[in-house]
Design a protein around this motif. Structure first.
Motif, PDB file in Angstrom:
ATOM      1  N   LEU A 159       3.373   0.471   2.715  1.00  0.00           N
ATOM      2  CA  LEU A 159       2.587   1.568   1.742  1.00  0.00           C
ATOM      3  C   LEU A 159       3.421   1.133   0.382  1.00  0.00           C
ATOM      4  N   ILE A 160       3.598   0.866  -0.325  1.00  0.00           N
ATOM      5  CA  ILE A 160       3.811   0.961  -1.740  1.00  0.00           C
ATOM      6  C   ILE A 160       3.239   2.555  -1.600  1.00  0.00           C
ATOM      7  N   GLN A 161       4.469   3.645  -2.625  1.00  0.00           N
ATOM      8  CA  GLN A 161       3.452   5.613  -2.945  1.00  0.00           C
ATOM      9  C   GLN A 161       4.405   5.389  -4.449  1.00  0.00           C
ATOM     10  N   VAL A 162       3.626   5.855  -4.363  1.00  0.00           N
ATOM     11  CA  VAL A 162       3.870   6.342  -6.250  1.00  0.00           C
ATOM     12  C   VAL A 162       3.244   7.618  -6.640  1.00  0.00           C
ATOM     13  N   LYS A 163       4.519   8.453  -7.282  1.00  0.00           N
ATOM     14  CA  LYS A 163       3.682   9.843  -6.587  1.00  0.00           C
ATOM     15  C   LYS A 163       4.616  10.393  -8.103  1.00  0.00           C
ATOM     16  N   ASN A 178      -1.525   5.084  -3.587  1.00  0.00           N
ATOM     17  CA  ASN A 178      -0.701   4.670  -2.512  1.00  0.00           C
ATOM     18  C   ASN A 178      -1.122   3.350  -2.700  1.00  0.00           C
ATOM     19  N   ILE A 179      -0.775   2.166  -2.305  1.00  0.00           N
ATOM     20  CA  ILE A 179      -1.145   0.943  -2.309  1.00  0.00           C
ATOM     21  C   ILE A 179      -0.225   0.095  -1.014  1.00  0.00           C
ATOM     22  N   ASP A 180      -1.388  -0.909  -0.474  1.00  0.00           N
ATOM     23  CA  ASP A 180      -1.442  -1.402   1.109  1.00  0.00           C
ATOM     24  C   ASP A 180      -0.240  -2.649   0.995  1.00  0.00           C
ATOM     25  N   THR A 181       0.353  -3.166   1.022  1.00  0.00           N
ATOM     26  CA  THR A 181       0.928  -4.141   0.974  1.00  0.00           C
ATOM     27  C   THR A 181       0.858  -4.951   1.327  1.00  0.00           C
ATOM     28  N   SER A 201       8.218   5.178  -4.214  1.00  0.00           N
ATOM     29  CA  SER A 201       9.381   4.402  -2.852  1.00  0.00           C
ATOM     30  C   SER A 201       8.059   2.831  -2.240  1.00  0.00           C
ATOM     31  N   ALA A 202       9.002   2.188  -1.585  1.00  0.00           N
ATOM     32  CA  ALA A 202       8.429   0.555  -1.075  1.00  0.00           C
ATOM     33  C   ALA A 202      10.038   0.132  -0.131  1.00  0.00           C
ATOM     34  N   GLN A 203       9.089  -0.528   0.596  1.00  0.00           N
ATOM     35  CA  GLN A 203      10.046  -1.016   1.714  1.00  0.00           C
ATOM     36  C   GLN A 203       9.967  -3.321   1.505  1.00  0.00           C
ATOM     37  N   ALA A 204       9.068  -3.209   0.681  1.00  0.00           N
ATOM     38  CA  ALA A 204       8.819  -4.216   0.299  1.00  0.00           C
ATOM     39  C   ALA A 204       9.498  -4.716  -1.311  1.00  0.00           C
ATOM     40  N   GLN A 205      10.162  -5.841  -1.362  1.00  0.00           N
ATOM     41  CA  GLN A 205      10.669  -6.139  -2.858  1.00  0.00           C
ATOM     42  C   GLN A 205       9.686  -6.371  -3.925  1.00  0.00           C
ATOM     43  N   PHE A 206       9.850  -6.424  -5.485  1.00  0.00           N
ATOM     44  CA  PHE A 206       8.729  -6.227  -5.909  1.00  0.00           C
ATOM     45  C   PHE A 206       9.944  -7.671  -7.069  1.00  0.00           C
ATOM     46  N   ASN A 218      -6.896   8.876 -15.949  1.00  0.00           N
ATOM     47  CA  ASN A 218      -6.440   8.744 -14.629  1.00  0.00           C
ATOM     48  C   ASN A 218      -6.404   7.252 -13.907  1.00  0.00           C
ATOM     49  N   MET A 219      -5.273   7.282 -12.654  1.00  0.00           N
ATOM     50  CA  MET A 219      -5.722   5.291 -12.289  1.00  0.00           C
ATOM     51  C   MET A 219      -6.314   5.743 -10.592  1.00  0.00           C
ATOM     52  N   ASP A 220      -6.915   4.763 -10.544  1.00  0.00           N
ATOM     53  CA  ASP A 220      -8.448   4.860 -10.038  1.00  0.00           C
ATOM     54  C   ASP A 220      -7.788   3.730  -8.856  1.00  0.00           C
ATOM     55  N   ILE A 221      -7.965   4.095  -6.910  1.00  0.00           N
ATOM     56  CA  ILE A 221      -8.052   2.321  -6.501  1.00  0.00           C
ATOM     57  C   ILE A 221      -9.401   2.177  -5.408  1.00  0.00           C
ATOM     58  N   GLN A 222      -9.974   1.638  -5.557  1.00  0.00           N
ATOM     59  CA  GLN A 222     -11.585   0.104  -4.725  1.00  0.00           C
ATOM     60  C   GLN A 222     -11.062  -0.960  -3.976  1.00  0.00           C
TER      61      GLN A 222
END
Length: 492
Positions: free
Chosen positions: A3-7, A27-30, A62-67, A190-194
Motif C-alpha cells: 500500500l501507498i498511504q497518504v494521511k 490509500n493506493i494498491d501498488t 508512506s510506501a514500500q515501493a520506490q517512485f 476532496n480527492m476520491d478513488i473509484q
C-alpha cells in the motif's frame, strides 16, 4: 502487493494564496493501474512531486515501493539512446530491454542513434521501456500523450494495459479507458478513488451529480415550505398568547390554563418546524460541493461573403529541398470542421501555417479568400507571460469577455492576479483558446488545442463547436474529440 498511504496531507507553495491540498487522505494498491484526473491547476503534477519527495509538506506519505517519474529528464540528448537507457537504469538486462522495445514496436536500431534524433513517440516509448524494467517501483506517468499521434497513443495504451503499478495523468478519455482499472480524481473539495476506467467513473459522477441537483431542488422547496409554516405557526401562537388576558370589549372570562396550553403546543410545533428546516438546510449544504461548473461557451464567427474560404490544390510543402507533405488537395467551405490527420512529422502544422499566411515554401496552388480573417491557436505556450489584463490589451480583445470565458473554463479569480508564466500547461492553453474565442474571425485554425487541457474543459469545447456552425481546420490527436467534432478528415 503493498500500500501507498497518504494521511492528512496539507500543502501550499511558498507565497501562495491558498492550499493546494488540505487534510487529504487516501490509500493506493501498488498493483493498480491508476488513472489520475482533475481540472487544470488542481495539483495533479504537484501530488506526483510530493510523492517523489520534492517539497516539504504536512501529514505523512508512506510506501514500500520506490517512485519513478515519467518523463525522465534526459540531460545529454546528444548521447546514443543506449547510453541514455543506461543512465536511467544502470543495471538493465539487454534482452529484457529488447523485449520491451519489441512490445512497443520500436526497432533496436534506435539504441545506436543519438537520442535527440528520435521522434517524440520513439523517445516516449524508449523511456517507458527503460523505466518499467526497474523492479519494486511505482511509476508516476505525467501526461505521456501530449504531442503523440493517434497511432502511437493507441500502441502506448496497449503497452500500459499489460503493466501494473502506476499512476497515469492523462486527459485523453480513450487512452485512459484502454489502460486503467481505477480512477483517482481531484474534485473541487476532496480527492476520491473509484474502481473502473474513466468512462465508468464519469457515468457514476454524472449520475451522482444529477441526483444531487434533484435533491437540491427538492430541499430548496422543503426549506421554503417549512419556513412559511414556521412563520405562520409562530404568528398563531403569539395571537393565542394575547388572548390569555381576555378581550377588553368582552365581559367573558378567559380560561388562561387552556389558552396557555394551546399557545405552548403551537410554540412547540413552531420549534419542530424550525429544527426540520435547519436539518434540511444542513443536508442541502452537503450537496453540490463537487459538481463541476461547465457553463456553455459561445463562438461568434464573422459571416463570410462566399461559401468557399480557401482551397489547396496539389500542394506540397518543403523545408529546404525536402518535401514534408506532398500532393494535398482539399477545400475549406463554410461550416467545415476539418481534422488534419497523420503521423507526427507528416506536415500537419506546416499546412496550418500556410493557411494562416506564414512564409512557407510550397508548390501547387493555394487560394485564400480576400479579407479572410483567421484566428490561430498554436501548440507553443512557452512565450506566455505578464498579466491577463496586459495580454488582452496587447491582442486587442475585450478583457471582460476574455476573463468571463476563462471563468467558465474553471479559472478562479485568484488566478487573474498571477503572472501567466506561473500557470500550469493546461491553464496556458486555455488562455490561447479564450483569446481565440474573443477574436472576430471567419475561420479558426487550432493546432493541438487540447494538449494539457482537462477532460471537462474538452467536453465544453466540444459542445461549443457542435452547437455553433463554426468553420475550422484543426490538428488534434484526441480520438474522442475528433470523432465528435470533425465533419471532414484529411489524412496526410
Amino acid at each position: 502487493m503493498s500500500l501507498i498511504q497518504v494521511k492528512h496531507l496539507t500543502f501550499a507553495y511558498d507565497g501562495s494564496y491558498d492550499n493546494i491540498f488540505d487534510d487529504v487522505s487516501f490509500n493506493i494498491d501498488t498493483d493498480w493501474k491508476l488513472g489520475f484526473t482533475g481540472r487544470n491547476g488542481r495539483g495533479k503534477t504537484t501530488l506526483l512531486n510530493l510523492l517523489m519527495g520534492k517539497y516539504e509538506y504536512q501529514g505523512t506519505i508512506s510506501a514500500q515501493a520506490q517512485f519513478e517519474y515519467f518523463p525522465y529528464s534526459v540531460q545529454n540528448k546528444e548521447w546514443n539512446t543506449l547510453d541514455v537507457v543506461e543512465e536511467i537504469y544502470p543495471d538493465y538486462v539487454h534482452w529484457e530491454l529488447i523485449r520491451e522495445l519489441s512490445l512497443l514496436q520500436v526497432s533496436d536500431t534506435v539504441l545506436y542513434r543519438p537520442f535527440d534524433s528520435l521522434s517524440q513517440g520513439e523517445q516516449t516509448k524508449v523511456m517507458l521501456a527503460a523505466l518499467f524494467l526497474r523492479e519494486n517501483q511505482f511509476l508516476l506517468i505525467d501526461e505521456p500523450t501530449n504531442h503523440l499521434d493517434m497511432e502511437v497513443r493507441e500502441l502506448v495504451s496497449q503497452y500500459l494495459n499489460t503493466k501494473s503499478g502506476f499512476i497515469l495523468v492523462s486527459h485523453d478519455r480513450a487512452f485512459l479507458d484502454n489502460c486503467v482499472d481505477h480512477i483517482l480524481s481531484i474534485n473541487k473539495t476532496n480527492m476520491d478513488i473509484q474502481q473502473g476506467n474513466f468512462s465508468e467513473w464519469w457515468e457514476r459522477k454524472e449520475r451522482q451529480d444529477h441526483y444531487e441537483l434533484a435533491e437540491n431542488e427538492k430541499l430548496k422547496k422543503d426549506i421554503k415550505r417549512l419556513a412559511g409554516a414556521a412563520e405562520r405557526t409562530s404568528g398563531w401562537s403569539n395571537e393565542v398568547e394575547k388572548t390569555k388576558n381576555g378581550s377588553h370589549n368582552s365581559g367573558s372570562k378567559v380560561d388562561k390554563g387552556y389558552v396557555g396550553h394551546k399557545a405552548a403546543k403551537m410554540m412547540k410545533r413552531s420549534k419542530n418546524l424550525e429544527h426540520r428546516q435547519q436539518a434540511a438546510i444542513e443536508e442541502k449544504s452537503l450537496l453540490l460541493k463537487n459538481i463541476e461548473s461547465s457553463d456553455s461557451l459561445k463562438l461568434s464567427q464573422l459571416p463570410y461573403h462566399k461559401s468557399q474560404l480557401a482551397e489547396l490544390d496539389h500542394v506540397s510543402i518543403y523545408y529546404g529541398d525536402k518535401a514534408v507533405c506532398s500532393d494535398i488537395s482539399f477545400t475549406i467551405e463554410k461550416g467545415d470542421r476539418i481534422a488534419l490527420s497523420g503521423k507526427n512529422g507528416s506536415g500537419k502544422s506546416s499546412l496550418l501555417k500556410l493557411i494562416i499566411g506564414d512564409n512557407i515554401k510550397y508548390s501547387g496552388t493555394f487560394r485564400k479568400g480576400t479579407q479572410l480573417r483567421v484566428s490561430y491557436v498554436s501548440q507553443d505556450t512557452s512565450y506566455l507571460q505578464g498579466t491577463l489584463t496586459d495580454y488582452a490589451r496587447e491582442h486587442g480583445i475585450d478583457e471582460s469577455l476574455f476573463k468571463a470565458i476563462l471563468r467558465k473554463l474553471d479559472f478562479s479569480r485568484i488566478q487573474f492576479e498571477k503572472d501567466i508564466s506561473f500557470y500550469s500547461g493546461g491553464q496556458k492553453k486555455k488562455v490561447l483558446i479564450a483569446k481565440s474565442l474573443c477574436e472576430d474571425a471567419h475561420l479558426h485554425i487550432w493546432d493541438e488545442p487540447l494538449n494539457f487541457i482537462d477532460v471537462i474543459s474538452r467536453m465544453q469545447i466540444e459542445q461549443l463547436l457542435m452547437e455553433y456552425n463554426s468553420t475550422m481546420v484543426f490538428v488534434e490527436h484526441d480520438r474522442e474529440f475528433c470523432s465528435r467534432i470533425a465533419t471532414k478528415i484529411v489524412t496526410l
